[in-house]
Design an enzyme around this catalytic site. Structure first.
Site, short mmCIF file in Angstrom:
data_model
loop_
_atom_site.label_atom_id
_atom_site.label_comp_id
_atom_site.label_asym_id
_atom_site.label_seq_id
_atom_site.Cartn_x
_atom_site.Cartn_y
_atom_site.Cartn_z
CG ASP A 173 -1.94 5.06 3.13
OD1 ASP A 173 -2.06 5.56 1.87
OD2 ASP A 173 -2.97 5.26 3.75
CE LYS A 210 -7.55 2.09 -1.97
NZ LYS A 210 -6.36 3.10 -1.97
CG HIS A 263 -6.71 2.32 5.51
ND1 HIS A 263 -5.54 2.40 5.50
CD2 HIS A 263 -7.35 2.90 4.37
CE1 HIS A 263 -5.23 3.16 4.14
NE2 HIS A 263 -6.40 3.47 3.40
CG HIS A 269 -9.97 3.95 2.03
ND1 HIS A 269 -8.98 4.80 2.54
CD2 HIS A 269 -11.11 4.32 2.24
CE1 HIS A 269 -9.48 5.57 3.09
NE2 HIS A 269 -10.87 5.50 3.35
CG HIS A 325 -1.89 0.96 1.10
ND1 HIS A 325 -3.31 0.80 1.28
CD2 HIS A 325 -2.14 2.36 0.93
CE1 HIS A 325 -3.90 1.88 1.14
NE2 HIS A 325 -3.12 2.93 0.62
ZN LIG Z 1 -3.62 4.95 0.81
#
Ligand SMILES: [Zn+2]
Length: 413
Positions: free
Chosen positions: A323, A189, A251, A231, A61
């Site tokens: 991220d 995504k 996440h 996400h 990520h």
């Molecule tokens: Zn991200």
């Protein structure tokens, strides 16, 4: 010179521990033998006694198009400057030891292909299309002052052929996904909840997109053999993503035991991205992100990391992802996953073979015959993984047997 024998090294094994001392023979950039090998061949011998060897890291990520916390500077940047900043980032993360990465919404198929062709140094890259979401959702970069429709909250500048990514119906989703597939992406995504840095209504606890829209994306992706990464922080948006059959949840901060059990049952991966929460917490304390974002960060920090233990307990597969807004502290994710409940062995495998498996890469991620020699050397025992909070821990980086960062002991090798 990509053929040599590393002598007397301790190497990461299939169980996540370090075996050895042993020898690793590399021929034309590919590992051909591992074990106690006879001496006396014609290959160059490198004395690696006392060093630790592991596969290059998979960061699953990462946003190569992220390099500053100054969102205004990003918004004003044209695509030529942006592209070269992406190239700078690609080199930077490769030298950190990230030899493979999944860019989940910034880098384009063209950037992936140029790096693969050797135009500039960088890791092996998989790219998703743009972060796709709803109007007013996490991926909507609408600029209110000028009523400008901007493609993504990650501020990818406009470029010829950029596919659509803000959708408000199953049909619009179908078109956006098909256009992204046409552009040559490896992943789709989506955002099915809000996030931390976006504006307006967007919030980690708010569900975004409908079940029908997400199902269309998974269906169209599957037809092209392209998986979906989502996400999602938790709640209804996370439920929708799991039920649609996506391949990975990004996440997952508010993950429940019930959701984890369903992810495990369906073979859905978790990429917990703990590094960015640390980074955003620090930025919030320095006043470097907007107050609205700082409030959201403060709200989720007490829960950041709890999903790792919940997922582990349920048997959900976990891969490393960072991220980060600014690249640099990526490998600290190994220590953060350990602190959140993985064993050192599990964390090391999540960072290597796990990432390869999530990405469907079969020729990288392990120190074993037939694998490409994308690998790292460490001078100090990785032990409890806290060493990875210092980028200096990695003392050599190889890509296809070529020393991207040579070890001081081996000269230019
Ligand atoms: Zn991200």
């Amino acid at each position: 010179m990509t053929s040599f024998v590393l002598r007397g090294v301790r190497a990461l094994d299939a169980g996540g521990g370090f075996s050895g001392p042993l020898d690793v023979s590399v021929r034309d950039g590919i590992i051909d033998r591992v074990g106690n090998l006879a001496t006396g061949g014609d290959a160059t011998e490198l004395d690696a006694a006392g060093l630790w060897l592991m596969p290059g890291i998979f960061d699953c990520h990462l946003h190569l198009g992220c390099f500053t916390d100054d969102t205004l500077a990003m918004a004003e940047m044209d695509v030529t400057r942006w592209t070269l900043e992406v190239a700078r980032n690609a080199r930077l993360v490769l030298e950190l030891g990230i030899t493979s990465l999944r860019d989940v919404a910034t880098a384009t198929p063209g950037i992936r292909d140029a790096i693969a062709a050797g135009a500039v140094p960088g890791p092996q890259i998989q790219v998703s299309g743009l972060l796709t979401g709803q109007t007013g959702g996490h991926g909507d970069g609408f600029i209110a002052s000028t009523a400008t429709e901007a493609a993504t909250g990650f501020l990818v500048p406009d470029y010829p052929g950029r596919p659509p990514s803000v959708v408000d119906s199953p049909d619009e989703m179908r078109h956006a996904v098909r256009a992204q597939l046409r552009s040559g992406v490896d992943w789709i995504k989506l955002a099915t909840t809000g996030g931390l840095l976006s504006n307006g209504l967007d919030h980690p606890r708010r569900a975004e997109l409908t079940a029908e829209e997400v199902a269309v994306a998974v269906f169209e992706g599957a037809r092209a053999g392209v998986p979906v990464a989502v996400h999602a922080y938790g709640g209804e948006g996370l439920d929708i993503a799991i039920a649609a059959g996506v391949r990975s949840i990004e996440h997952g901060v508010f993950l429940t035991e019930e959701q984890a059990a369903e992810m495990a049952r369906r073979g859905c991966w978790l990429v917990p991205t703990l590094a960015v929460f640390q980074e955003l917490d620090a930025l919030a304390h320095s006043g470097l992100i907007p107050e609205s974002a700082a409030v959201r960060v403060a709200e989720i920090m007490p829960m950041a990391g709890q999903a790792v233990a919940i997922a582990r307990e349920a048997g959900v597969r976990i891969a490393l992802g960072t991220d980060l807004v600014r690249q640099g502290a990526n490998l600290s994710e190994l220590a953060l996953m350990r602190r959140a409940g993985l064993t050192p062995e599990e964390s090391l495998l999540a960072a290597t073979a796990g990432g390869a498996e999530l990405c469907g890469v079969t020729d990288r991620g392990r120190i074993a015959p037939g694998q490409v020699f994308d690998a790292l050397l460490l001078d100090n025992d990785p032990g409890d993984l806290e060493v990875f909070t210092s980028p200096a821990t990695v003392t050599a980086v190889f890509q296809g047997g070529h020393p991207v960062r040579p070890h001081a002991r081996f000269g230019s090798r």
